[in-house]
Design an enzyme around this catalytic site. Structure first.
Site, PDB file in Angstrom:
ATOM      1  N   ASP A 235       1.145  -1.361   0.197  1.00  0.00           N
ATOM      2  CA  ASP A 235      -0.456  -0.047  -0.031  1.00  0.00           C
ATOM      3  C   ASP A 235       1.470   1.158  -0.332  1.00  0.00           C
ATOM      4  O   ASP A 235       1.682   1.229   0.999  1.00  0.00           O
ATOM      5  CB  ASP A 235      -1.309   0.054   1.266  1.00  0.00           C
ATOM      6  CG  ASP A 235      -2.510   0.964   0.636  1.00  0.00           C
ATOM      7  OD1 ASP A 235      -3.391   0.469   0.792  1.00  0.00           O
ATOM      8  OD2 ASP A 235      -1.739   1.997   0.903  1.00  0.00           O
TER       9      ASP A 235
ATOM     10  N   ASP B 172       5.846   2.137  -5.090  1.00  0.00           N
ATOM     11  CA  ASP B 172       4.234   2.521  -6.202  1.00  0.00           C
ATOM     12  C   ASP B 172       4.406   1.240  -7.550  1.00  0.00           C
ATOM     13  O   ASP B 172       5.111   1.310  -8.532  1.00  0.00           O
ATOM     14  CB  ASP B 172       4.889   3.376  -6.938  1.00  0.00           C
ATOM     15  CG  ASP B 172       3.614   4.364  -7.961  1.00  0.00           C
ATOM     16  OD1 ASP B 172       2.398   3.514  -8.476  1.00  0.00           O
ATOM     17  OD2 ASP B 172       4.393   5.891  -8.050  1.00  0.00           O
ATOM     18  N   ILE B 173       3.403   0.201  -7.436  1.00  0.00           N
ATOM     19  CA  ILE B 173       3.332  -0.628  -8.234  1.00  0.00           C
ATOM     20  C   ILE B 173       3.017  -0.037 -10.038  1.00  0.00           C
ATOM     21  O   ILE B 173       2.863  -0.878 -10.573  1.00  0.00           O
ATOM     22  CB  ILE B 173       2.058  -1.347  -7.711  1.00  0.00           C
ATOM     23  CG1 ILE B 173       1.344  -1.088  -7.267  1.00  0.00           C
ATOM     24  CG2 ILE B 173       2.499  -2.337  -6.163  1.00  0.00           C
ATOM     25  CD1 ILE B 173       0.248  -0.976  -8.539  1.00  0.00           C
TER      26      ILE B 173
ATOM     27  N   ASN C 167      -5.622  -5.196  -5.835  1.00  0.00           N
ATOM     28  CA  ASN C 167      -6.637  -4.446  -6.103  1.00  0.00           C
ATOM     29  C   ASN C 167      -6.200  -3.147  -5.727  1.00  0.00           C
ATOM     30  O   ASN C 167      -7.311  -2.010  -5.570  1.00  0.00           O
ATOM     31  CB  ASN C 167      -6.712  -5.269  -4.308  1.00  0.00           C
ATOM     32  CG  ASN C 167      -7.939  -4.250  -3.762  1.00  0.00           C
ATOM     33  OD1 ASN C 167      -9.175  -4.913  -3.887  1.00  0.00           O
ATOM     34  ND2 ASN C 167      -7.210  -3.226  -3.113  1.00  0.00           N
TER      35      ASN C 167
ATOM     36  N   TYR D 259     -11.796   5.420 -14.960  1.00  0.00           N
ATOM     37  CA  TYR D 259     -12.432   4.583 -14.228  1.00  0.00           C
ATOM     38  C   TYR D 259     -13.059   3.497 -15.109  1.00  0.00           C
ATOM     39  O   TYR D 259     -13.105   2.044 -14.754  1.00  0.00           O
ATOM     40  CB  TYR D 259     -13.476   5.269 -12.714  1.00  0.00           C
ATOM     41  CG  TYR D 259     -12.949   3.391 -11.592  1.00  0.00           C
ATOM     42  CD1 TYR D 259     -12.025   3.509 -11.189  1.00  0.00           C
ATOM     43  CD2 TYR D 259     -14.893   3.079 -11.978  1.00  0.00           C
ATOM     44  CE1 TYR D 259     -12.489   2.072 -10.250  1.00  0.00           C
ATOM     45  CE2 TYR D 259     -14.828   1.942 -10.837  1.00  0.00           C
ATOM     46  CZ  TYR D 259     -13.987   1.245 -10.350  1.00  0.00           C
ATOM     47  OH  TYR D 259     -13.858   0.203  -9.087  1.00  0.00           O
TER      48      TYR D 259
ATOM     49  N   LYS E  62     -10.712  -0.059 -15.761  1.00  0.00           N
ATOM     50  CA  LYS E  62     -11.970  -1.302 -15.413  1.00  0.00           C
ATOM     51  C   LYS E  62     -11.613  -2.444 -16.348  1.00  0.00           C
ATOM     52  O   LYS E  62     -11.908  -3.627 -16.109  1.00  0.00           O
ATOM     53  CB  LYS E  62     -12.890  -0.877 -14.308  1.00  0.00           C
ATOM     54  CG  LYS E  62     -12.836  -0.340 -13.078  1.00  0.00           C
ATOM     55  CD  LYS E  62     -11.774  -1.343 -11.731  1.00  0.00           C
ATOM     56  CE  LYS E  62     -11.693  -1.486 -11.003  1.00  0.00           C
ATOM     57  NZ  LYS E  62     -10.286  -1.973 -10.637  1.00  0.00           N
TER      58      LYS E  62
ATOM     59  N   THR F 149     -15.886   0.550   0.934  1.00  0.00           N
ATOM     60  CA  THR F 149     -15.227   1.212   0.154  1.00  0.00           C
ATOM     61  C   THR F 149     -14.856   2.473   0.544  1.00  0.00           C
ATOM     62  O   THR F 149     -15.566   3.395   0.300  1.00  0.00           O
ATOM     63  CB  THR F 149     -14.651   0.321  -0.805  1.00  0.00           C
ATOM     64  OG1 THR F 149     -14.831   0.980  -1.349  1.00  0.00           O
ATOM     65  CG2 THR F 149     -13.835  -1.360  -0.653  1.00  0.00           C
TER      66      THR F 149
END
Length: 314
Positions: A46, A82-83, A109, A180, A184, A214
């Protein structure tokens, strides 16, 4: 399916090493805790960013989840990279290998929102959302796949699993969420390609489209996502923990043979989502004139019935 309804694990993932990105809060946190409860060693990634992706580089959320896992007797390590950068994604895979000597499951995720109607959507907001959702999925998958390919070439074919996170917005569209929804939807396409390419390396790749409470949803869909009043004993249908059992099963060796699929998970319901399929068709065996093509298309649409609903439309 995995953990029993009273929350006690069954050891379904004992011995497995699992990466969960965006695991400091919400769905990611629920997934990390659920994997740990089933015996997995968890790499909790995270970046500690805000709801809109601002800020970051805070080890707090990831560290807190690691502390929760360890307090319950599990094993976990925090990763704050940072992925959505090559170095960050490579470092995440390296963290699993350096700490635990293996990698079995990757759960993608991480993400955030910057909602705007298309006419008000800034280019930077488009780029930022696609970067963390779609590029972030690609880079972690790429580096994990390179490891699993090397394992296969060395004669150690893994029972590896990848679970990507799409959304109803990606499957059906969502008003005010063009960036978004596009990201997705792209994740679904990436999932299908990865499943086809990586099966030879012992890797299964699936996607979920979760609906849960969330930071991203409790503001956008506040009424729908509200928790029941305390003391009522009512089922908290939108708790993120409701989604995790499916994710844990998909991330375990028990899901052998399940790949290239998309599942919707909400409350106590699991749905196999079925994508684009050929509908009504007509072939005249020659080129159409524009007006003729229009007339034929009108007839086909009448045969097809109603179109897909728009997710989140009001």
């Amino acid at each position: 399916m995995t953990a029993s309804s009273d929350g006690h694990g069954t050891g379904l993932c004992a011995g497995r090493v699992v990466i969960v990105t965006g695991a400091g809060r919400g769905l990611g946190r629920a997934h990390a805790l659920a994997f740990a409860a089933e015996g997995a060693k968890v790499v909790v990634n995270d970046l500690g960013v805000g709801l809109d992706g601002a800020g970051g580089s805070s080890p707090g959320p990831a560290r807190q989840v690691v502390d929760e896992i360890e307090a319950a007797g599990g094993e976990a390590v925090a990763h704050g990279g940072d992925i959505a950068t090559g170095a960050g994604a490579a470092g995440l895979v390296a963290a699993a290998l350096d700490t635990y000597g293996r990698l079995d499951t990757l759960v993608n995720n991480a993400g955030f929102l910057r909602d705007r109607m298309l006419v008000n959507l800034d280019e930077d907001d488009w780029d930022a959302v696609l970067r963390v959702h779609l590029k972030g999925h690609f880079l972690t998958l790429k580096h994990a796949a390179a490891h699993w390919r090397a394992e296969t070439e060395a004669g150690r074919t893994p029972a590896a699993r990848v679970i990507n996170t799409s959304s109803g917005a990606g499957l059906l569209g969502s008003v005010g969420q063009g960036n978004y929804s596009a990201a997705k939807a792209g994740i679904v396409g990436l999932t299908l390609v990865a499943a086809a390419e990586m099966g030879r390396y012992g890797v299964q790749v699936n996607a979920i489209a979760p609906a849960a409470r969330t930071r991203m949803t409790e503001q956008t869909f506040a009424e729908t996502m509200a928790a029941p009043e305390e003391g009522t004993g009512a089922f908290d249908a939108m708790a993120p923990e409701n989604v995790s059992p499916l994710v844990v099963w998909l991330g375990s060796a028990a899901s052998d043979g399940v790949t290239g699929r998309v599942f919707e998970a909400e409350a106590g319901r699991i749905t196999v989502m079925e994508g684009w399929r050929p509908g009504p068709s007509v072939d005249r065996g020659a080129r159409w004139a524009p007006a003729e093509a229009g007339g034929a298309t009108r007839k086909l649409l009448a045969e097809a019935g109603t179109g897909l609903p728009v997710y989140g439309a009001r």
